[in-house]
Design an enzyme around this catalytic site. Structure first.
Site, PDB file in Angstrom:
ATOM      1  N   ASP A  73     -15.575  17.127  10.532  1.00  0.00           N
ATOM      2  CA  ASP A  73     -14.215  17.621  10.234  1.00  0.00           C
ATOM      3  C   ASP A  73     -14.115  18.657  11.606  1.00  0.00           C
ATOM      4  N   SER A 132      -3.472   6.142  14.161  1.00  0.00           N
ATOM      5  CA  SER A 132      -3.896   7.390  13.609  1.00  0.00           C
ATOM      6  C   SER A 132      -4.048   8.437  14.664  1.00  0.00           C
ATOM      7  N   ALA A 133      -4.056   9.764  13.999  1.00  0.00           N
ATOM      8  CA  ALA A 133      -4.326  10.920  14.849  1.00  0.00           C
ATOM      9  C   ALA A 133      -5.898  10.886  15.109  1.00  0.00           C
ATOM     10  N   ILE A 167       1.578   3.633   2.329  1.00  0.00           N
ATOM     11  CA  ILE A 167       2.557   3.666   3.498  1.00  0.00           C
ATOM     12  C   ILE A 167       3.507   2.641   3.401  1.00  0.00           C
ATOM     13  N   ASP A 170       0.571  -9.034   1.400  1.00  0.00           N
ATOM     14  CA  ASP A 170      -0.690  -8.257   1.165  1.00  0.00           C
ATOM     15  C   ASP A 170      -1.705  -8.872   0.038  1.00  0.00           C
ATOM     16  N   ASN A 171      -2.929  -8.611   0.189  1.00  0.00           N
ATOM     17  CA  ASN A 171      -4.055  -9.047  -0.445  1.00  0.00           C
ATOM     18  C   ASN A 171      -4.395  -8.532  -1.785  1.00  0.00           C
ATOM     19  N   PHE A 200       0.433  -2.680   8.652  1.00  0.00           N
ATOM     20  CA  PHE A 200      -0.479  -1.691   7.952  1.00  0.00           C
ATOM     21  C   PHE A 200      -1.631  -2.263   7.387  1.00  0.00           C
ATOM     22  N   ARG A 241     -17.483  20.119   5.852  1.00  0.00           N
ATOM     23  CA  ARG A 241     -17.556  18.322   5.614  1.00  0.00           C
ATOM     24  C   ARG A 241     -17.877  18.121   7.089  1.00  0.00           C
ATOM     25  N   TYR A 276     -14.146   3.511  11.591  1.00  0.00           N
ATOM     26  CA  TYR A 276     -12.816   3.451  11.286  1.00  0.00           C
ATOM     27  C   TYR A 276     -11.643   3.729  12.593  1.00  0.00           C
ATOM     28  N   LYS A 287      -9.015   1.534  14.949  1.00  0.00           N
ATOM     29  CA  LYS A 287      -7.674   1.956  15.309  1.00  0.00           C
ATOM     30  C   LYS A 287      -7.593   1.936  16.930  1.00  0.00           C
ATOM     31  N   GLY A 340       0.678  -1.182  -0.200  1.00  0.00           N
ATOM     32  CA  GLY A 340      -0.107   0.094   0.025  1.00  0.00           C
ATOM     33  C   GLY A 340       0.970   1.126  -0.077  1.00  0.00           C
TER      34      GLY A 340
HETATM   35  P1  NAD Z   1      -3.588   1.462   1.856  1.00  0.00           P
HETATM   36  O1  NAD Z   1      -4.752   1.053   1.502  1.00  0.00           O
HETATM   37  O2  NAD Z   1      -2.594   2.080   0.762  1.00  0.00           O
HETATM   38  O3  NAD Z   1      -2.539   0.380   2.267  1.00  0.00           O
HETATM   39  C1  NAD Z   1      -3.146  -0.787   3.031  1.00  0.00           C
HETATM   40  C2  NAD Z   1      -2.537  -2.113   2.455  1.00  0.00           C
HETATM   41  O4  NAD Z   1      -3.097  -3.326   3.156  1.00  0.00           O
HETATM   42  C3  NAD Z   1      -3.199  -2.189   0.938  1.00  0.00           C
HETATM   43  O5  NAD Z   1      -2.119  -2.516   0.005  1.00  0.00           O
HETATM   44  C4  NAD Z   1      -4.255  -3.373   0.829  1.00  0.00           C
HETATM   45  O6  NAD Z   1      -4.247  -4.116  -0.179  1.00  0.00           O
HETATM   46  C5  NAD Z   1      -3.618  -4.020   2.125  1.00  0.00           C
HETATM   47  N1  NAD Z   1      -4.689  -4.973   2.939  1.00  0.00           N
HETATM   48  C6  NAD Z   1      -5.874  -4.344   3.318  1.00  0.00           C
HETATM   49  N2  NAD Z   1      -6.461  -5.446   3.996  1.00  0.00           N
HETATM   50  C7  NAD Z   1      -5.807  -6.530   3.934  1.00  0.00           C
HETATM   51  C8  NAD Z   1      -5.710  -7.820   4.424  1.00  0.00           C
HETATM   52  N3  NAD Z   1      -6.737  -8.360   5.045  1.00  0.00           N
HETATM   53  N4  NAD Z   1      -4.770  -8.769   4.208  1.00  0.00           N
HETATM   54  C9  NAD Z   1      -3.627  -8.408   3.359  1.00  0.00           C
HETATM   55  N5  NAD Z   1      -3.631  -7.148   3.010  1.00  0.00           N
HETATM   56  C10 NAD Z   1      -4.609  -6.318   3.379  1.00  0.00           C
HETATM   57  O7  NAD Z   1      -3.285   2.443   2.965  1.00  0.00           O
HETATM   58  P2  NAD Z   1      -2.329   3.454   3.796  1.00  0.00           P
HETATM   59  O8  NAD Z   1      -2.389   4.788   3.437  1.00  0.00           O
HETATM   60  O9  NAD Z   1      -0.811   2.804   3.138  1.00  0.00           O
HETATM   61  O10 NAD Z   1      -2.351   2.967   5.216  1.00  0.00           O
HETATM   62  C11 NAD Z   1      -1.656   1.920   5.816  1.00  0.00           C
HETATM   63  C12 NAD Z   1      -2.228   1.732   7.335  1.00  0.00           C
HETATM   64  O11 NAD Z   1      -2.075   3.128   8.058  1.00  0.00           O
HETATM   65  C13 NAD Z   1      -3.548   1.633   7.332  1.00  0.00           C
HETATM   66  O12 NAD Z   1      -3.743   0.603   8.661  1.00  0.00           O
HETATM   67  C14 NAD Z   1      -4.281   2.878   7.647  1.00  0.00           C
HETATM   68  O13 NAD Z   1      -5.380   2.802   8.468  1.00  0.00           O
HETATM   69  C15 NAD Z   1      -3.389   3.444   8.687  1.00  0.00           C
HETATM   70  N6  NAD Z   1      -3.318   5.257   8.496  1.00  0.00           N
HETATM   71  C16 NAD Z   1      -3.227   5.653   7.226  1.00  0.00           C
HETATM   72  C17 NAD Z   1      -3.249   6.981   7.264  1.00  0.00           C
HETATM   73  C18 NAD Z   1      -3.503   7.594   5.762  1.00  0.00           C
HETATM   74  O14 NAD Z   1      -3.729   8.958   5.658  1.00  0.00           O
HETATM   75  N7  NAD Z   1      -3.194   7.267   4.886  1.00  0.00           N
HETATM   76  C19 NAD Z   1      -3.500   7.731   8.387  1.00  0.00           C
HETATM   77  C20 NAD Z   1      -3.357   7.142   9.631  1.00  0.00           C
HETATM   78  C21 NAD Z   1      -3.258   5.867   9.777  1.00  0.00           C
HETATM   79  N1  UFG Z   2     -10.441  19.033   2.437  1.00  0.00           N
HETATM   80  C1  UFG Z   2     -10.999  20.049   1.374  1.00  0.00           C
HETATM   81  N2  UFG Z   2     -11.465  19.599   0.281  1.00  0.00           N
HETATM   82  C2  UFG Z   2     -11.298  18.180  -0.064  1.00  0.00           C
HETATM   83  C3  UFG Z   2     -10.595  17.327   0.863  1.00  0.00           C
HETATM   84  C4  UFG Z   2     -10.330  17.682   2.158  1.00  0.00           C
HETATM   85  O1  UFG Z   2     -11.229  21.042   1.754  1.00  0.00           O
HETATM   86  O2  UFG Z   2     -11.836  17.781  -1.181  1.00  0.00           O
HETATM   87  C5  UFG Z   2      -9.901  19.405   3.745  1.00  0.00           C
HETATM   88  C6  UFG Z   2     -10.671  18.949   4.848  1.00  0.00           C
HETATM   89  O3  UFG Z   2     -11.765  19.497   5.294  1.00  0.00           O
HETATM   90  C7  UFG Z   2      -9.530  19.095   5.982  1.00  0.00           C
HETATM   91  C8  UFG Z   2      -8.203  18.961   5.145  1.00  0.00           C
HETATM   92  O4  UFG Z   2      -8.652  19.157   3.792  1.00  0.00           O
HETATM   93  O5  UFG Z   2      -9.810  20.126   6.671  1.00  0.00           O
HETATM   94  C9  UFG Z   2      -7.520  17.579   5.305  1.00  0.00           C
HETATM   95  O6  UFG Z   2      -8.602  16.824   4.938  1.00  0.00           O
HETATM   96  P1  UFG Z   2      -8.310  14.948   4.466  1.00  0.00           P
HETATM   97  O7  UFG Z   2      -9.318  14.239   4.236  1.00  0.00           O
HETATM   98  O8  UFG Z   2      -6.974  15.167   3.461  1.00  0.00           O
HETATM   99  O9  UFG Z   2      -7.779  14.390   5.947  1.00  0.00           O
HETATM  100  P2  UFG Z   2      -8.531  14.503   7.271  1.00  0.00           P
HETATM  101  O10 UFG Z   2      -7.486  15.172   8.357  1.00  0.00           O
HETATM  102  O11 UFG Z   2      -9.891  14.805   7.383  1.00  0.00           O
HETATM  103  O12 UFG Z   2      -8.371  12.883   7.552  1.00  0.00           O
HETATM  104  C10 UFG Z   2      -7.138  12.093   7.272  1.00  0.00           C
HETATM  105  C11 UFG Z   2      -7.319  10.426   7.147  1.00  0.00           C
HETATM  106  C12 UFG Z   2      -8.193   9.975   8.349  1.00  0.00           C
HETATM  107  C13 UFG Z   2      -7.169  10.243   9.635  1.00  0.00           C
HETATM  108  C14 UFG Z   2      -6.697  11.720   9.783  1.00  0.00           C
HETATM  109  C15 UFG Z   2      -5.573  11.897  10.770  1.00  0.00           C
HETATM  110  O13 UFG Z   2      -8.468  10.739   6.319  1.00  0.00           O
HETATM  111  O14 UFG Z   2      -8.515   8.804   8.423  1.00  0.00           O
HETATM  112  O15 UFG Z   2      -6.197  12.163   8.496  1.00  0.00           O
HETATM  113  O16 UFG Z   2      -4.667  10.895  10.441  1.00  0.00           O
HETATM  114  F1  UFG Z   2      -7.559   9.692  10.550  1.00  0.00           F
END
Ligand code: NAD
Ligand code: UFG
Length: 337
Positions: free
Chosen positions: A298, A126-127, A13, A32-33, A82, A295, A150, A154, A11
């Site tokens: 938010d 996550s935050a 990250i 990864d699936n 992840f 939204r 969601y 976490k 994925g």
């Molecule tokens: P992503 O969806 O890009 O990556 C997740 C990966 O996990 C994917 O490749 C998916 O195919 C794989 N996956 C999901 N379920 C699975 C399973 N049952 N078995 C095997 N593989 C599986 O997401 P990301 O943005 O890389 O996030 C990684 C982790 O970090 C997640 O747990 C997410 O909740 C957490 N996180 C992400 C953010 C963000 O903003 N991206 C913020 C906070 C926390």
């Molecule tokens: N925003 C816009 N327009 C858009 C999308 C977002 O104005 O089309 C604004 C939102 O209102 C917010 C900021 O941009 O003020 C960031 O929004 P994101 O959706 O990019 O991120 P969030 O902070 O809302 O949430 C993200 C992840 C959550 C995670 C959180 C903290 O989506 O899963 O960060 O890690 F929990």
């Protein structure tokens, strides 16, 4: 070379972390699936690092398949988890899908790790686990609370891991609370590739910039912030990946880590308009926006205290907002080319 299993390592990250894990001299094994990633990521990792990591297309929720990975790799030192679903809106509509995937994956990993005597774990938190707070920056000991399924997955994971660690003191776990990861690897070969219309700000902006979407809707300009738009702690995904390596080093180096929690952010908040303006400055004036309604769900402002990660892990994010905006757009352009 110590073997590190990255569940969900294909994925956004995870793939950036695989690269930094290789750069740091560890041997990654990816499970990864491909439910939210593509097999081509493996080629990109190989192009960037010169190493093709061992990859298992396995669902972490399938215990039998997961066990085979440990059977074939009996000396896994650390597991980074992840794997999970992450779309807040979808989790409201399909909560069971989220509870099932995000919790069973952890149960299975813990069970198989116990069986194969692996006792070092890093969890992607996550935050979003922080309760709404008037006080910023958010420190690791602030009150917790989640407002959607969601977020609850976490929070539950954190609590389950805490209980599990208490009952098994030789188990070591680091919870990493990510703030807002954006940006992409400098090669432009890997980055964030969401399905459908993006929910998050940076992928949306990138698709406006390439002309795939018409304009950005800025969700509210009447928040109590410097310009009225939402403020977040955006961290470059490569910095975030390096944060994982710092946590990994600690688990490998130290005997009794127990349970530790760290924010991974920069400690700086930027508004939506800061992001749009910086993006337009570094990439050309490509992004038009309109002010839209807030939204639901938010908050005005959210940024991390990054002090604890600095003091205890030696982690400090170094990449600028300019680099985040430039690399995000480079990846988007390559993907659409
Ligand atoms: P992503 O969806 O890009 O990556 C997740 C990966 O996990 C994917 O490749 C998916 O195919 C794989 N996956 C999901 N379920 C699975 C399973 N049952 N078995 C095997 N593989 C599986 O997401 P990301 O943005 O890389 O996030 C990684 C982790 O970090 C997640 O747990 C997410 O909740 C957490 N996180 C992400 C953010 C963000 O903003 N991206 C913020 C906070 C926390
Ligand atoms: N925003 C816009 N327009 C858009 C999308 C977002 O104005 O089309 C604004 C939102 O209102 C917010 C900021 O941009 O003020 C960031 O929004 P994101 O959706 O990019 O991120 P969030 O902070 O809302 O949430 C993200 C992840 C959550 C995670 C959180 C903290 O989506 O899963 O960060 O890690 F929990």
């Amino acid at each position: 070379m110590k073997k590190i299993l990255l569940a969900g390592g294909m994925g956004y990250i995870g793939s950036h972390t695989v690269i930094e894990v290789i750069n740091a001299g560890y041997e990654p094994i990816i499970v990864d699936n491909l439910s939210n990633s593509k097999i081509e990521v493996l080629d990109s990792i190989e192009k960037i690092t010169g190493t093709r990591p061992l990859f298992y297309e396995v669902d972490v929720c399938n215990m039998k398949d997961l066990e085979k990975v440990f059977e074939e790799n009996r000396d896994i030192e650390v597991v980074i988890h992840f794997a999970g679903f992450k779309a807040v809106g979808e989790s409201v509509l399909e909560p069971l899908k989220y509870y099932e995937n995000n919790l069973i994956s952890t149960f299975n990993l813990l069970e198989v790790m116990q069986k194969y005597h692996c006792n070092k774990f890093i969890f992607s938190s996550s935050a979003t686990v922080y309760a709404v707070s008037k006080v910023m920056p958010l420190c690791e000991n602030f009150p917790l609370g989640a407002s959607n399924p969601y977020g609850r997955t976490k929070l539950f994971n954190e609590q389950i891991l805490e209980d599990y660690q208490k009952a098994n003191p030789s188990f070591n776990v680091i919870l990493l609370r990510y703030f807002n990861p954006i940006g992409a690897h400098e090669s432009g070969l890997i980055g964030e590739d969401p399905n459908g219309i993006p929910n998050n700000l940076m992928p949306y902006i990138c698709q406006v910039a390439t002309g795939k979407l018409d304009h950005l809707n800025v969700f509210g300009n009447d928040y109590d912030t410097k310009d009225g738009t939402g403020v977040r702690d955006y961290i470059h995904v490569v910095d975030l990946a390096i944060g994982h390596v710092k946590a990994l080093d600690k688990l490998v180096r130290e005997e009794n880590v127990g349970l530790k929690v760290y924010n991974l952010g920069t400690g700086t908040g930027y508004s939506v308009l800061d992001i749009v303006n910086t993006f337009n400055k570094v990439n050309g004036n490509l992004v038009n926006y309109q002010i839209a309604k807030r939204r639901p769900g938010d908050i005005a402002t959210c940024y991390a205290s990054s002090q604890k990660a600095y003091d205890e892990l030696g982690f400090k994010a170094t990449k600028t907002l300019e680099e985040m905006c430039k690399s995000s757009y480079e990846f988007q352009k390559r993907k659409e080319a």
